[in-house]
Design an enzyme around this catalytic site. Structure first.
Site, PDB file in Angstrom:
ATOM      1  N   GLN A  91      -3.382  -7.821   2.789  1.00  8.06           N
ATOM      2  CA  GLN A  91      -3.902  -8.847   3.694  1.00  8.06           C
ATOM      3  C   GLN A  91      -3.080 -10.128   3.588  1.00  8.06           C
ATOM      4  O   GLN A  91      -2.833 -10.807   4.586  1.00  8.06           O
ATOM      5  CB  GLN A  91      -5.366  -9.138   3.377  1.00  8.06           C
ATOM      6  CG  GLN A  91      -5.964 -10.335   4.081  1.00  8.06           C
ATOM      7  CD  GLN A  91      -5.990 -10.197   5.601  1.00  8.06           C
ATOM      8  OE1 GLN A  91      -5.964  -9.086   6.121  1.00  8.06           O
ATOM      9  NE2 GLN A  91      -6.033 -11.321   6.306  1.00  8.06           N
ATOM     10  N   GLU A  92      -2.631 -10.449   2.377  1.00  7.25           N
ATOM     11  CA  GLU A  92      -1.862 -11.677   2.170  1.00  7.25           C
ATOM     12  C   GLU A  92      -0.457 -11.585   2.761  1.00  7.25           C
ATOM     13  O   GLU A  92      -0.004 -12.506   3.448  1.00  7.25           O
ATOM     14  CB  GLU A  92      -1.767 -11.981   0.664  1.00  7.25           C
ATOM     15  CG  GLU A  92      -3.065 -12.452   0.029  1.00  7.25           C
ATOM     16  CD  GLU A  92      -3.426 -13.880   0.430  1.00  7.25           C
ATOM     17  OE1 GLU A  92      -2.634 -14.526   1.147  1.00  7.25           O
ATOM     18  OE2 GLU A  92      -4.500 -14.345   0.037  1.00  7.25           O
TER      19      GLU A  92
END
EC number: 4.2.2.n1
Length: 518
Positions: free
Chosen positions: A313-314
């Site tokens: 996600q990052e």
């Protein structure tokens, strides 16, 4: 999909009717000659279910699932052990009730008029619709009218058979289908994506979870409207088990347990992004193998697969990732945060993962102890994304708006309000991109679900391949080996290159039935 919402109007009416009908036997635990007394005398609650990601599953030998967790808590409520029998399909479940081998069926079964003629339903706890599915890239039917038995197969005992029969009689006279007596809905969906079957029908929740691992499965059309899901028990004159179920579900609602279970199993959202899921699973195959040792090394208090989902996600697992705001690396750390954690190179994957874990642990340590253990991580992740001070504001806003600040389900609903002036102007720490924090946590949960399911599927395939190899090359004695030509070198070559390098830790058997004692 309507999530885990108990139909309390239905419960109230049913409870009143039961109270009138059963008043001589209430309290239900006071009589010796009833189903509850028999269960307690036996010392176990016998529950039959089927193996699906939602109802009953196992990871590293530990059972979990929505219906499993509810059944386990109901067994605890009765003061007995839980005995779970896993069946292959729905027909086998109802056979267990007919044969006296189960007290309850807890398997995401739909309430309908045909079933209640022969079995007693419990409270309804969420709802689903039945949907026709096909493989992306293949022909998508817009109606059931022209489907044939060669194209459409459904699982035995599936509730949709009654709906199909009604549609055939009233609207689509040419409609036909067949029932596969040996396969459940999940296996039929697998046949669809493998090109062995054109279409099948499953419930909307099962399809949503299946798509997290197999994004090439697509919904063609809805067959039914929303239908309530419930448990079933034998239909007889003894309603003490029904009374106990009503008491149990009411108590679960009052203490907030139902809301927590809803959030745990159904709170990740039901929106599906084909492209995003497919891209993620490709990265699991091509990028994750190099990073997995690092995730396993630094995942201390959380599952390494959750840590991997956070990193995806990052940065989409890109160690060189950089944002316009200056955050960099696998875990997208700010320069100040990296310095405070002793990170000298944010673009070094190992340093970034180590720093991200330490920062997440710091957020976890600040989450109040009043927050349930299995929800603390979601509070910490939201704080990781927008800052802990804004998480304090979100909790305060939740309390002010008559929500539970210790419930992630309640708090996450208020996160988008942190960016709206009528709300943030009255909060201690002011404006925050709460809507981004909401999406951040939800995306991580979806990636985690996809990753866990996909890895389980890969290990299952490796296990099946090993078993097939054993069948193709059965063990032979030295005497037999001397008598017949045996492709032993071929066996060693295939084993060392493909199969023996896989050591599956998660086994999912769908043959016949399995019994688990908990």
């Amino acid at each position: 999909m309507k999530k885990l919402k108990i139909n309390y109007l239905f419960i109230g009416i049913l409870a009143l009717l039961l109270a009138v009908a059963l008043w001589p036997s209430i309290p239900w635990f006071g009589k010796a000659d009833n189903r509850i007394a028999a269960i307690q005398a036996r010392g176990e609650l016998r529950v039959s279910t089927i193996h699906t990601p939602l109802t009953y599953n196992e990871i590293n030998g530990k059972p979990f699932g929505l219906d499993y967790e509810l059944a386990k808590q109901f067994a605890d409520y009765l003061g007995v052990k839980l005995k779970v029998t896993v069946r292959q399909n729905i027909s086998q479940l109802f056979d267990d009730l007919d044969n006296g081998n189960a007290d309850l069926l807890a398997a995401g079964l739909v309430y309908n008029s045909e079933r209640v003629k022969n079995y007693q339903p419990g409270p309804t706890y969420y709802s689903v619709s039945q949907q026709l599915v096909y493989k992306v890239g293949q022909y998508r039917p817009r109606t059931l009218g022209n489907l044939t038995a060669e194209q459409l197969t459904v699982a035995p005992g599936h509730v949709v058979v009654n709906d199909l029969q009604t549609l055939k009689e009233t609207k689509f006279p040419e409609l036909s289908w067949k029932v596969d007596d040996k396969k459940g809905s999940a296996e039929l969906m697998e046949d669809v994506i493998e090109g062995k079957l054109d279409y099948t029908i499953a419930d909307s929740v099962a399809i949503s979870l299946f798509q997290r691992v197999h994004p090439e499965l697509a919904v063609a059309l809805d067959i039914t409207d929303e239908q309530p899901v419930t448990w079933f028990r034998p239909l007889d004159g003894d309603n003490t088990l029904s009374a106990a179920l009503l008491d149990f579900f009411n108590e679960m609602n009052e203490d907030g347990t139902l809301a927590r279970i809803e959030e745990k199993y159904l709170g990740h959202g039901d929106d599906f992004d084909y492209v995003d899921t497919r891209t993620f699973l490709r990265a699991v195959d091509t990028v994750l193998p190099q990073l997995k040792p690092l995730f396993e090394k630094y995942a201390e208090e959380i599952d390494w697969r959750l840590l991997a989902a956070i990193a995806y996600q990052e940065s989409h697992w890109d160690a060189q990732a950089t944002s316009p705001t200056g955050v960099r690396g696998m875990m997208m750390l700010t320069k100040n945060t990296a310095q405070s954690l002793g990170i000298t190179d944010r673009t070094d994957a190992e340093q970034s993962i180590r720093g991200g874990v330490r920062y997440l642990q710091d957020m976890m340590s600040k989450v109040p102890e009043s927050v349930p253990e299995n929800e603390r991580i979601w509070f910490a992740l939201a704080a990781y994304n927008m800052g802990y001070a804004h998480m304090l504001d979100a909790r305060a806003l939740t309390a002010k708006t008559k929500g539970n600040p210790d419930s992630w389900a309640d708090v996450k609903q208020r996160l988008p309000l942190l960016s709206q002036k009528p709300y943030y102007s009255k909060l201690t720490y002011g404006y925050a991109r709460g809507h981004e924090a909401y999406a951040y946590v939800e995306n991580i949960r979806k990636y985690q679900i996809s990753l866990v399911g996909y890895l389980q599927e890969k290990e299952k395939q490796a296990t099946e391949a090993t078993m097939q190899l054993a069948q193709d090359y059965p063990a032979v004695s030295p005497t037999e080996l001397g008598k017949e030509k045996f492709p032993f070198l071929s066996f060693l070559s295939q084993s060392s290159s493909n199969y023996l390098t896989h050591s599956p830790s998660l086994l999912f058997s769908r043959k016949g039935s399995e019994e688990k004692q908990n």
